[in-house]
Design an enzyme around this catalytic site. Sequence first.
Site, PDB file in Angstrom:
ATOM      1  N   SER A 132       3.040   2.612   8.102  1.00 46.50           N
ATOM      2  CA  SER A 132       1.919   2.476   7.175  1.00 46.50           C
ATOM      3  C   SER A 132       2.257   3.179   5.856  1.00 46.50           C
ATOM      4  CB  SER A 132       0.652   3.108   7.750  1.00 46.50           C
ATOM      5  OG  SER A 132      -0.307   3.248   6.711  1.00 46.50           O
TER       6      SER A 132
ATOM      7  N   THR B  38       2.616  -3.615   5.976  1.00 49.07           N
ATOM      8  CA  THR B  38       2.311  -4.103   4.627  1.00 49.07           C
ATOM      9  C   THR B  38       3.322  -3.588   3.597  1.00 49.07           C
ATOM     10  OG1 THR B  38       0.866  -2.202   4.321  1.00 49.07           O
ATOM     11  CG2 THR B  38      -0.154  -4.217   5.123  1.00 49.07           C
TER      12      THR B  38
ATOM     13  N   GLY C  10       0.707 -12.278   7.406  1.00 59.19           N
ATOM     14  CA  GLY C  10       0.192 -13.457   6.722  1.00 59.19           C
ATOM     15  C   GLY C  10       0.058 -14.699   7.568  1.00 59.19           C
TER      16      GLY C  10
END
Lengths: 288, 288, 195, 195
Positions: B118, B177, B228
């Site tokens: 993260s 991400t 995604g």
Amino acid sequence: MINLAGIQFKDPIIISSGIVTLSKIQEVCKNYLPSAITTKTLTLKPLNPHDPPTLVKFHDKCYLNAIGLGNPGIDELKKINEEECKLIVSVGGSSIDEIMEVIKRVDRGEIIELNLSSPNRKGYGESLASYVYEVVKNVKGVTNKPVFVKLGPWDNIIESAGRAISAGADGLSLINTVKGMVIDVETFKKVMHYGTGGISGKCIHPLAVRIIHDVYKEYNVDIIGMGGVFSGIDAIELMSVGAKLIGLGTVIIDEGYSSIIRIRKEMEEYLKEKGLKYSDIIGVAVKK
Amino acid sequence: MINLAGIQFKDPIIISSGIVTLSKIQEVCKNYLPSAITTKTLTLKPLNPHDPPTLVKFHDKCYLNAIGLGNPGIDELKKINEEECKLIVSVGGSSIDEIMEVIKRVDRGEIIELNLSSPNRKGYGESLASYVYEVVKNVKGVTNKPVFVKLGPWDNIIESAGRAISAGADGLSLINTVKGMVIDVETFKKVMHYGTGGISGKCIHPLAVRIIHDVYKEYNVDIIGMGGVFSGIDAIELMSVGAKLIGLGTVIIDEGYSSIIRIRKEMEEYLKEKGLKYSDIIGVAVKK
Amino acid sequence: MIYSEILYSKKISNNLYEIATFFPQKPQPGQFVSLIIAGEKEIPLSITDYYEGILFLHVSPKIYDLIRDRKKILIKGPLGRPLKLTVSSILGIAYKDLLYDILYILREAKRKGINVKVRCIECNTKEFPKADDEKADLIIASVPKDMISSLPKEALVYVRWVKMNCMLGVCGVCEIKENLACIDGPLIKVSKIVD
Amino acid sequence: MIYSEILYSKKISNNLYEIATFFPQKPQPGQFVSLIIAGEKEIPLSITDYYEGILFLHVSPKIYDLIRDRKKILIKGPLGRPLKLTVSSILGIAYKDLLYDILYILREAKRKGINVKVRCIECNTKEFPKADDEKADLIIASVPKDMISSLPKEALVYVRWVKMNCMLGVCGVCEIKENLACIDGPLIKVSKIVD
């Protein structure tokens, strides 16, 4: 006017490398008046682009490309006549020697942009990224033109940028594309002939903002910003984190050259509404 | 059925970490029947999320988030009852000791997912990425559950993945991400309270495909793929480059939990039309 | 680029197959699309018609062979420069099957009430009246490369003989006398490309 | 999240300002939006109306102060669970200015021809007829937290007293008895949240 590396630009909107083919520069310059046009990355000998598919749209305003630095070779640069808009000559090569040889032949253009970040041809672009110091050091020895180094959104961007600057780079161009891949689920083959391609467009815009922010904050250096600028607001955003000039690329592929005029208009309206000048904006979101 | 680390999953669709709050797990499990639900990343003590803004949409199907691992702490895990769908327990911490302490308290769930990627809280997540070998090695010593390591789309992903595997990881979760930033051009302030945030959604999908492809090609390891996925096609694409399970995240934020049912249906229709099973697809685009 | 589901494909003649395929975005007259064969090639295709979400294409047996077993194909586009049909008369000039290159334009023009006539060289079409002369506000043509010089200088000719690569104006492969067939074309004024 | 241009803002009373702002996406009744103050905070706002691309909001003087000098504001949404207005009668119950929380729903219902009545506690509205009883297919309410228990158990109450953070159901901050006010609400059945 915007002063970048001692050169005056009438406004921040330029065209990024890889968009305008040499034979089109004159026409695009005259019809759309970008402040500068960056040439395709020129190598010593002509390079064919990879075979198609080389350019696909994978999402709204987002593309994957692997043209692979296809270009007519540095010797074609002399065919470009004096222009109303300035020329930034993008240079690449598969070795420091080749790059220096190319640089020596750059006989026009205001700025040299060293492409050390294209992910789309082995041996070129990002393959030379670890030699950024040596490349820049050598290049600065053979040209008097300002040298900008185009880097990618790498995890070690602060170190890479630092090496470029300490070797004498006059500024940085940020950011290049992000390596991606698309699979055709009907055949299970990679869509791109090259296998991978560089992700560009709106999809990488917040990444460009972050990288430019971090580099500008660290080095307060001249930056040509690019990465998913599709509107005047996008351009202002990149300027606010430190970009002095803004390169348009994918928006032109997506919408055509008229996007230059639209975006410039949006930026001017923004300035007028706010009573600001471009110089008020550059880096303002970093200082805060 | 899909066999991942010796555990049977009824189909590939799971929910990624950070989406379902603990108190919702039961309801989501019952109503939408994902094959597994990954918990929020649990730390030893509760962590408050960052102050808002923590989650904004910057483009169609693309978000920036900096929740910052806000979670009720590992001790709340025991409030989760036995479920119809499997549980993957995501674990984080600011040190190897904390992570080991958390792992010791994991008393339920089929798989442990170590969040070492993260970008949204200093000292946690990707701050520990360089210790991936040590973390995994230690963790494997205190749990019998399969351990998956969630990594980011880093430039050194092959090395990081290799270290995780050689330390004994049972598999990898790819990808986390990408760190980005959005500026409000009305105030020139960073939109996120934390400053940066992680880019998720369709914008990073081709990046996820490339990373999973490269890691699977190198190590042929069990992979939980995410990044995604908004359609059955997107999911099939990730499976074709090596993912065995597919985590949904941003699509749920964007469209709600019903997207689970839609995507599962699209995948089943795809299989039916092609006369394929899931096992026919996993990694097939890599072998070619 | 989208996965486009094939509605049907059928043989029209020994040299030609018709493909009807679902495609959400209506192309404008003058535009083209490309067929992506993943990892291998990309083939520009002229559009023969578009009707309520269905795109009609005509392809050679060789191209048909590439997709004959497929339910879905990857289509990119619409590409190229749209033509503004703001004239009152159009003359189409075509050689044999190349008529299919300009059919969508002629059909859209006809639907708009524009007076459309056609000179079909070594071919016939019942769809449009025969042209007796070359008087028209706009002339569009598709002929083999060696016949271009016989076209009126102001005619727009469908440039189909150049190689294309990116199809979006950036690779430079389809350059023809400082025009890029993929974005300045595929219809380019004859005077711009003949000496 | 979009930059939304403020059309006008005006003082309605000592406690209330009306803001009209351009917003392209029509919210559905039951939804809300949030105001993003970059880097600082994010404030959930109930919608009082939507008409031809213009979003109407009512805010406190404190919130108004945050945006009074701005031409554009960052608005996120629409957020929350849409309400299906498939009933034939609706009763609105509101305390004072909290009526604004449910106005958009009541107005949309009225436009749809649904029979709408309102019980306004310590307030008046001429826009809707007064309710004489609590008979309605659907009851929606916005009252202070301490008044909830006096509402009919089947009423939907606008949960405005919980803190919100991400507003999209993932951070868990707005949890109220295993419901998330931001995605299960803001209108939640009274029986689900009172003991």
